[in-house]
Write an enzyme that holds these catalytic residues in place. Sequence first.
Site, PDB file in Angstrom:
ATOM      1  N   GLU A  51      55.582  41.362  27.909  1.00 31.22           N
ATOM      2  CA  GLU A  51      57.044  41.451  27.873  1.00 31.22           C
ATOM      3  C   GLU A  51      57.673  41.290  29.256  1.00 31.22           C
ATOM      4  O   GLU A  51      58.784  40.762  29.374  1.00 31.22           O
ATOM      5  CB  GLU A  51      57.486  42.800  27.272  1.00 31.22           C
ATOM      6  N   PHE A 113      56.681  57.338  16.356  1.00 27.99           N
ATOM      7  CA  PHE A 113      55.729  56.367  16.884  1.00 27.99           C
ATOM      8  C   PHE A 113      56.474  55.208  17.546  1.00 27.99           C
ATOM      9  O   PHE A 113      57.351  54.587  16.947  1.00 27.99           O
ATOM     10  CB  PHE A 113      54.821  55.850  15.771  1.00 27.99           C
TER      11      PHE A 113
END
Length: 560
Positions: A51, A113
């Site tokens: 990323e 999560f």
Amino acid sequence: MHLTGAEIVIECLKEQGVDTVFGYPGGAILNVYDALYKHSDEIRHILTSHEQGAAHAADGYARATGKVGVCFATSGPGATNLVTGIATAYMDSIPVVAITCNVGVSLLGKDSFQEIDIAGITMPITKHNYIVKDVSKLAETIRKAFRIAQTGRPGPVLIDIPKDVTGNKTEYKPVKIEPVLPMDPQDICQKDVDTAVAMISKAKRPYIFVGGGAVLSGASGELMEFVNKVDAPVTDSLMGKGAFPGTDSRYTGMLGMHGTKTSNYGVSECDLLIVIGARFSDRVTGNTKKFAKNAKILQFDIDAAEMNKNVLITDGVVGDLKEVLKRVNEKLEQQSHPDWMKKIQEYKEKYPLTYHTDVLTGPFVVEEIYKQTNGDAIIVTEVGQHQMWAAQFYQYTNPRTFLTSGGLGTMGYGLGASLGAKMGCPDKLVVNIAGDGCFRMNMNEIATAVRHQIPVIQVVINNHVLGMVRQWQNLFYEQRYSATVLNDAVDFVKLAEAMGAKGIRVTTQEEFKEAFAEAVKMNAPVVIDCQIDSDDKVWPMVAPGAAISEAFDENDISHS
């Protein structure tokens, strides 16, 4: 039209004229990627290897084209991996829109999560950011984000969208996006313009200092007219490269820590320093108490917050630089400073940039790239010695042709940025110049270049050390080379080949000439590993805490 939030994201990107997005998918952003799949003929997605590479690619796209760069990431670590790239864009005022997706609205704040408060994390390094919890507000928010990124002083904006918002539906109405205009010329204070003209008219030894704002505002034409009218020498910052041609006789090289002696001495002796779109970075000013101590300082900048922030100025004009220079040019009569220009020319002849010409060095590599590209490439860099050599020895004649991380100094920036630049400017030759330390950080993006057939040339100035840090250790830390020696078995040629690129190792000047010429002809991803000496240094240099007038080089050390 009744669309999902994910479909609205894609439609809004199309509204903005976005043709390329850089990113990496994940669970929270799956709906957006599913919508993107249906529009792959309209918006090309470049899957990066990390990323961070996507954020830098969006940044490089924006710098090279002047348009807004766009990157995608999923929640949690996907979003946090964008942070360095967003900060890089923020420090250099680059318009980027980062779109992340988060866990569902009902799961926010519960340590779910891959949940992270990316809006909170990026608040200090964005112009603005949003978390959109209502799908009916999504389109309006995206349009605002693009407008903010481009308006006034540019910068990055982040939009975080919970996953259920991307799946929810609402009514969507297309909007024709009007171009973002510069600041209203009426906002420029005419009294300030008149004061500036009066100051310039009285000056006997003016010097013009150009920063990145001149590039961002597209003010090169107005700047050239201004320089000719003032009849003054010109220096620039790292970010200002190309706004004024490096081949012009009035140009004296970069200013600051690794600026030329001519620029550093000239600015220290001038009686008026005219600062155009620069923010007085510490790497430019050296000791601020001694910076341009003989001069009045006149600053032109779009951001009023930059006035008197780092250096106290005498007067300034706030506004878009293109318009400010137009106003000043209209009022200013032709000036003439033959004695001052002669003195600066004598400095240029006395203190040229030099290097050891008998072996392969970083400066030779940069000069050879300049010769073979006729100065017409987009040069991207990482951060360190190679970055300074690329700034010193390549003559930039156009804006948006030198892309580098100036404010944050991000090692690992260049390769991703070069991919973005090539996607934005496919007809331009794009070269990323790296040190071996920087190349290691994001070299996985070579795989991205191969995957998407993006023909960038990666030149690695390989001295087997962290060169700039070692230079400081050599000069100021009694040669204690703590953690800067990279004496391992990493083979960049094999690594390039393993990722599907061409790898070439060179150890002599002639080998580099041949290798670079071959790389240009190939029109494919190529890595050239240039082996140079570990103790090559960037000259001149200003010691930390010293005045820029105290710049020294190799000759000064040998004679001391």
